[in-house]
Design a protein around this motif. Structure first.
Motif, PDB file in Angstrom:
ATOM      1  N   LYS A   1      64.058  76.306   3.780  1.00  0.00           N
ATOM      2  CA  LYS A   1      63.991  77.097   5.028  1.00  0.00           C
ATOM      3  C   LYS A   1      62.681  76.800   5.752  1.00  0.00           C
ATOM      4  CE  LYS A   1      62.527  81.518   4.825  1.00  0.00           C
ATOM      5  NZ  LYS A   1      61.416  81.868   5.692  1.00  0.00           N
ATOM      6  N   ASN A   2      61.565  76.819   5.005  1.00  0.00           N
ATOM      7  CA  ASN A   2      60.249  76.725   5.643  1.00  0.00           C
ATOM      8  C   ASN A   2      59.859  75.310   6.041  1.00  0.00           C
ATOM      9  OD1 ASN A   2      60.073  79.453   5.513  1.00  0.00           O
ATOM     10  ND2 ASN A   2      58.704  79.500   3.737  1.00  0.00           N
TER      11      ASN A   2
ATOM     12  N   ALA B   1      58.652  83.121  12.600  1.00  0.00           N
ATOM     13  CA  ALA B   1      58.489  81.653  12.671  1.00  0.00           C
ATOM     14  C   ALA B   1      58.827  81.140  14.068  1.00  0.00           C
ATOM     15  CB  ALA B   1      59.372  80.986  11.635  1.00  0.00           C
TER      16      ALA B   1
ATOM     17  N   ARG C   1      50.000  89.574   9.633  1.00  0.00           N
ATOM     18  CA  ARG C   1      50.497  88.243   9.999  1.00  0.00           C
ATOM     19  C   ARG C   1      49.964  87.790  11.370  1.00  0.00           C
ATOM     20  NH1 ARG C   1      55.258  87.162   7.176  1.00  0.00           N
ATOM     21  NH2 ARG C   1      54.746  84.949   7.484  1.00  0.00           N
ATOM     22  N   PRO C   2      48.648  87.822  11.625  1.00  0.00           N
ATOM     23  CA  PRO C   2      48.115  87.416  12.933  1.00  0.00           C
ATOM     24  C   PRO C   2      48.354  85.927  13.193  1.00  0.00           C
ATOM     25  CG  PRO C   2      46.347  87.654  11.349  1.00  0.00           C
ATOM     26  CD  PRO C   2      47.583  88.152  10.669  1.00  0.00           C
TER      27      PRO C   2
ATOM     28  N   ILE D   1      41.501  80.142   6.665  1.00  0.00           N
ATOM     29  CA  ILE D   1      42.524  80.147   5.610  1.00  0.00           C
ATOM     30  C   ILE D   1      43.504  79.018   5.961  1.00  0.00           C
ATOM     31  CG2 ILE D   1      44.407  81.482   4.556  1.00  0.00           C
ATOM     32  CD1 ILE D   1      42.960  84.036   5.414  1.00  0.00           C
ATOM     33  N   PRO D   2      43.903  78.176   5.019  1.00  0.00           N
ATOM     34  CA  PRO D   2      44.800  77.062   5.350  1.00  0.00           C
ATOM     35  C   PRO D   2      46.181  77.559   5.771  1.00  0.00           C
ATOM     36  CG  PRO D   2      44.507  77.176   2.981  1.00  0.00           C
ATOM     37  CD  PRO D   2      43.601  78.214   3.578  1.00  0.00           C
TER      38      PRO D   2
ATOM     39  N   VAL E   1      49.825  77.805   7.031  1.00  0.00           N
ATOM     40  CA  VAL E   1      50.938  76.836   7.027  1.00  0.00           C
ATOM     41  C   VAL E   1      51.457  76.629   8.450  1.00  0.00           C
ATOM     42  CG1 VAL E   1      53.275  76.391   6.175  1.00  0.00           C
ATOM     43  CG2 VAL E   1      51.565  77.392   4.650  1.00  0.00           C
ATOM     44  N   THR E   2      51.933  77.686   9.105  1.00  0.00           N
ATOM     45  CA  THR E   2      52.478  77.495  10.455  1.00  0.00           C
ATOM     46  C   THR E   2      51.364  77.235  11.469  1.00  0.00           C
ATOM     47  OG1 THR E   2      52.503  79.902  10.694  1.00  0.00           O
ATOM     48  CG2 THR E   2      54.596  78.829  10.149  1.00  0.00           C
TER      49      THR E   2
ATOM     50  N   THR F   1      52.754  82.337  -3.182  1.00  0.00           N
ATOM     51  CA  THR F   1      52.923  83.775  -2.909  1.00  0.00           C
ATOM     52  C   THR F   1      54.408  84.123  -2.778  1.00  0.00           C
ATOM     53  OG1 THR F   1      52.446  85.541  -1.321  1.00  0.00           O
ATOM     54  CG2 THR F   1      52.521  83.307  -0.435  1.00  0.00           C
ATOM     55  N   ASP F   2      55.232  83.183  -2.322  1.00  0.00           N
ATOM     56  CA  ASP F   2      56.667  83.461  -2.118  1.00  0.00           C
ATOM     57  C   ASP F   2      57.428  83.601  -3.431  1.00  0.00           C
ATOM     58  OD1 ASP F   2      57.089  81.450   0.905  1.00  0.00           O
ATOM     59  OD2 ASP F   2      56.135  83.373   0.518  1.00  0.00           O
TER      60      ASP F   2
ATOM     61  N   ILE G   1      47.079  86.099  -0.802  1.00  0.00           N
ATOM     62  CA  ILE G   1      47.470  85.553   0.506  1.00  0.00           C
ATOM     63  C   ILE G   1      47.775  86.664   1.512  1.00  0.00           C
ATOM     64  CG2 ILE G   1      49.095  84.051   1.741  1.00  0.00           C
ATOM     65  CD1 ILE G   1      47.380  82.496  -0.245  1.00  0.00           C
TER      66      ILE G   1
ATOM     67  N   ARG H   1      51.871  92.711  -0.087  1.00  0.00           N
ATOM     68  CA  ARG H   1      53.053  92.041  -0.632  1.00  0.00           C
ATOM     69  C   ARG H   1      53.416  92.619  -2.008  1.00  0.00           C
ATOM     70  NH1 ARG H   1      54.751  85.732   0.293  1.00  0.00           N
ATOM     71  NH2 ARG H   1      56.943  86.295   0.647  1.00  0.00           N
TER      72      ARG H   1
ATOM     73  N   LEU I   1      62.184  89.476   2.437  1.00  0.00           N
ATOM     74  CA  LEU I   1      62.968  88.387   1.841  1.00  0.00           C
ATOM     75  C   LEU I   1      62.717  88.195   0.353  1.00  0.00           C
ATOM     76  CD1 LEU I   1      64.681  85.824   1.799  1.00  0.00           C
ATOM     77  CD2 LEU I   1      62.819  84.637   2.962  1.00  0.00           C
TER      78      LEU I   1
HETATM   79  C1  EPZ Z   1      54.249  80.552   5.833  1.00  0.00           C
HETATM   80  O1  EPZ Z   1      53.946  81.702   6.600  1.00  0.00           O
HETATM   81  C2  EPZ Z   1      55.639  80.788   5.270  1.00  0.00           C
HETATM   82  N1  EPZ Z   1      56.602  80.902   6.371  1.00  0.00           N
HETATM   83  C3  EPZ Z   1      55.641  82.063   4.422  1.00  0.00           C
HETATM   84  O2  EPZ Z   1      56.942  82.200   3.849  1.00  0.00           O
HETATM   85  C4  EPZ Z   1      54.621  81.886   3.294  1.00  0.00           C
HETATM   86  O3  EPZ Z   1      54.554  83.070   2.543  1.00  0.00           O
HETATM   87  C5  EPZ Z   1      53.244  81.574   3.896  1.00  0.00           C
HETATM   88  O4  EPZ Z   1      53.322  80.413   4.738  1.00  0.00           O
HETATM   89  C6  EPZ Z   1      52.191  81.302   2.824  1.00  0.00           C
HETATM   90  O5  EPZ Z   1      52.605  80.246   2.015  1.00  0.00           O
HETATM   91  C7  EPZ Z   1      57.011  79.770   7.002  1.00  0.00           C
HETATM   92  O6  EPZ Z   1      56.586  78.670   6.694  1.00  0.00           O
HETATM   93  C8  EPZ Z   1      57.999  79.962   8.115  1.00  0.00           C
HETATM   94  P1  EPZ Z   1      50.010  81.547   6.722  1.00  0.00           P
HETATM   95  P2  EPZ Z   1      52.670  81.703   7.592  1.00  0.00           P
HETATM   96  O7  EPZ Z   1      49.716  81.340   8.178  1.00  0.00           O
HETATM   97  O8  EPZ Z   1      52.435  80.350   8.132  1.00  0.00           O
HETATM   98  C9  EPZ Z   1      46.499  84.616   7.501  1.00  0.00           C
HETATM   99  C10 EPZ Z   1      58.916  83.336   3.250  1.00  0.00           C
HETATM  100  O9  EPZ Z   1      59.128  84.270   2.467  1.00  0.00           O
HETATM  101  N2  EPZ Z   1      46.508  84.065   8.863  1.00  0.00           N
HETATM  102  O10 EPZ Z   1      49.819  80.404   5.776  1.00  0.00           O
HETATM  103  O11 EPZ Z   1      52.854  82.832   8.544  1.00  0.00           O
HETATM  104  C11 EPZ Z   1      47.768  85.391   7.193  1.00  0.00           C
HETATM  105  O12 EPZ Z   1      47.646  86.729   7.617  1.00  0.00           O
HETATM  106  C12 EPZ Z   1      57.715  83.389   4.172  1.00  0.00           C
HETATM  107  O13 EPZ Z   1      59.623  82.302   3.332  1.00  0.00           O
HETATM  108  C13 EPZ Z   1      45.557  84.518   9.780  1.00  0.00           C
HETATM  109  O14 EPZ Z   1      44.729  85.368   9.456  1.00  0.00           O
HETATM  110  O15 EPZ Z   1      51.497  82.060   6.577  1.00  0.00           O
HETATM  111  C14 EPZ Z   1      47.866  85.272   5.692  1.00  0.00           C
HETATM  112  O16 EPZ Z   1      47.042  86.239   5.102  1.00  0.00           O
HETATM  113  C15 EPZ Z   1      56.935  84.685   4.015  1.00  0.00           C
HETATM  114  N3  EPZ Z   1      45.571  84.015  11.047  1.00  0.00           N
HETATM  115  C16 EPZ Z   1      47.289  83.886   5.402  1.00  0.00           C
HETATM  116  O17 EPZ Z   1      46.517  83.526   6.559  1.00  0.00           O
HETATM  117  C17 EPZ Z   1      46.485  83.063  11.443  1.00  0.00           C
HETATM  118  O18 EPZ Z   1      46.444  82.607  12.614  1.00  0.00           O
HETATM  119  C18 EPZ Z   1      48.323  82.797   5.163  1.00  0.00           C
HETATM  120  O19 EPZ Z   1      49.201  82.845   6.242  1.00  0.00           O
HETATM  121  C19 EPZ Z   1      47.450  82.630  10.499  1.00  0.00           C
HETATM  122  C20 EPZ Z   1      47.436  83.133   9.220  1.00  0.00           C
END
Ligand code: EPZ
Length: 420
Positions: A22-23, A93, A121-122, A161-162, A164-165, A304-305, A327, A331, A370
């Motif tokens: 999915k991701n 997403a 989720r900022p 923080i690295p 993903v999106t 984390t998923d 993360i 959660r 989810l």
């Molecule tokens: C992706 O979400 C996944 N979703 C999530 O899967 C997954 O849990 C997550 O990565 C971590 O692996 C998709 O890929 C569509 P992040 P994402 O940006 O990109 C903080 C599932 O169940 N952050 O890596 O939204 C954030 O708050 C979903 O399939 C900021 O502060 O996660 C979090 O604490 C749930 N500012 C951390 O970073 C930002 O601009 C990691 O978030 C972006 C993120």
């Protein structure tokens, strides 16, 4: 709303095929906006979230068709550039259209995703990157109104923080920008690598795949691509954990064990026997489960998923398990529901202490997000008695054919319409 009913206690036997991730599929679908033409994406799971993303692209004038797991997406002519609150609130997403729309149209108006069950989720890292690329950003009525007059410029961004999106969005904005973009502390998840492969197939110039530093040199033109979605490592992990909970012996096909380095080690430590080839995993559990400690981390750390599903498993093990969720800030929504099934879990800030007591009992429980709902399925498969899980639309966002696949493995599971 439908619900799932499981009569627990039956070991799982047989083999199933893992679906596309999915991701990975979600950013691959939005990347088609970057250029005109017909793109082909193989191994795309048919999920609530992929259907939502395709519906969003339709509002921009995109046409698509599905033949089995293969999508053909035609982005020849696109007009709109707004992602409405109604759509974004069902799937955060959707923010992944920002980068491609800014690159293609110089304009995007996307509803801020708002928080969700697992945290605020900022998207500040995404927006920081776009701002550095010359984008003017206004926040009005809950929408991000973004525009860039004379094209995007390359920049250097560092993610605290690295994300993903965040990595995926900035990378998609950068592939046709003027100059070079460097993303430092980039996410290294396999789904990011799958997107890099698609962008390279489109003619992008990207170095640093699978590292924490991506260097994207802007190119003038991109062409449509054909790409295959990687297997879903979180679906794979969920089924491995389900066998750990219910017992039995199962073979998972069309998966990629190399995408689950930390989970496989931890499940072996917990007493599962797991053998792997390039694209299969055979898992069995005959002896008793051992408690393990783990901490969720960015890839290649523990995903984390898979935290909620592993917590369900630990609630059946012998001994104490300490789980740290680093993360997301909220959660542990599954804890209250697992406790209704007899689990002994104490949450203390970002940590949960699980006192494994060898067994759970079936109950009526409610899915909240989810992966929390996946943990309730894992618990229900092993619990004595019947478990009823409501609000299963959460599950259907991210697991293709879950009831059919578990039924094929001999689980006593069915989906029923919830009486009004
Ligand atoms: C992706 O979400 C996944 N979703 C999530 O899967 C997954 O849990 C997550 O990565 C971590 O692996 C998709 O890929 C569509 P992040 P994402 O940006 O990109 C903080 C599932 O169940 N952050 O890596 O939204 C954030 O708050 C979903 O399939 C900021 O502060 O996660 C979090 O604490 C749930 N500012 C951390 O970073 C930002 O601009 C990691 O978030 C972006 C993120």
């Amino acid at each position: 709303m439908d619900k799932i009913v499981i009569e627990g206690g039956k070991p799982l036997q047989g083999e199933i095929s893992i679906s596309g991730a999915k991701n990975a599929a979600l950013p691959l679908i939005t990347a088609t906006l970057l250029t005109q033409g017909k793109h082909i994406i193989h191994n795309v799971p048919d999920l609530r979230d992929t259907r939502t993303m395709l519906a969003l692209l339709e509002t921009f004038g995109v046409h698509w068709e599905r033949d089995g797991a293969t999508l053909t997406i035609n982005t020849e002519n696109i007009a709109g550039f707004e992602a409405s609150y109604d759509l974004v609130k069902t799937m955060r997403a959707s923010v992944l259209v920002l980068g491609p729309l800014l690159s293609r149209m110089g304009r995007a108006r996307v509803s801020m995703p708002g928080g969700c069950a697992i945290g605020a989720r900022p998207i500040d890292y995404h927006l920081q990157g776009f701002k550095k690329m010359g984008v003017e950003l206004d926040l009005d009525e809950g929408y991000v109104d973004a525009q860039v007059a004379d094209g995007l410029n390359g920049c250097t961004v560092y993610f605290d923080i690295p994300s993903v999106t965040g990595t995926e969005n900035v990378m998609m904005a950068a592939v046709k920008a003027k100059g070079t973009t460097v993303i430092k502390n980039a996410a290294r998840e396999p789904e990011v690598g799958n997107l890099v492969d698609m962008l390279l197939a489109m003619g992008a110039d990207i170095e640093g795949r699978d590292t924490d530093k991506l260097v994207i040199k802007g190119v003038k033109k991109l062409k449509p691509a054909e790409i295959t979605t990687i297997p879903d490592r979180i679906e794979t992990g969920t089924y491995l954990i389900a066998v750990g909970a219910a017992g039995g012996k199962v073979k998972l096909k069309n998966c990629n064990p190399s995408h689950l380095p930390s989970l496989l080690e931890k499940l072996r430590e917990a007493g599962l026997s797991i053998t792997e080839t390039d694209d299969t995993l055979e898992v069995s559990r005959t002896g008793s489960l051992r408690s393990i400690d783990f901490k969720t981390l960015p890839y290649p750390g523990f995903p984390t998923d898979l935290q909620a599903q592993t917590m369900a498993l630990m609630s059946m093990a012998n001994g104490l398990s300490v789980i740290a969720e680093t993360i997301f800030e909220n959660r542990f929504m599954h804890v209250a529901e697992l406790k209704r099934m007899g689990a002994k879990i104490r949450v203390d800030g970002h940590s949960a202490i699980v006192h494994g007591n060898g067994g759970l009992t079936g109950a009526r429980v409610m899915a909240t997000d989810l992966r929390a709902s996946a943990s309730l399925v894992v618990a229900g498969l092993a619990a004595s008695g019947v478990t009823e899980i409501s609000r299963i639309y959460h599950l259907e966002r991210g697991y293709e054919d879950l009831v059919r696949k578990l039924d094929k493995l001999g689980a006593r599971i069915k989906k029923i319409k919830e009486e009004k």
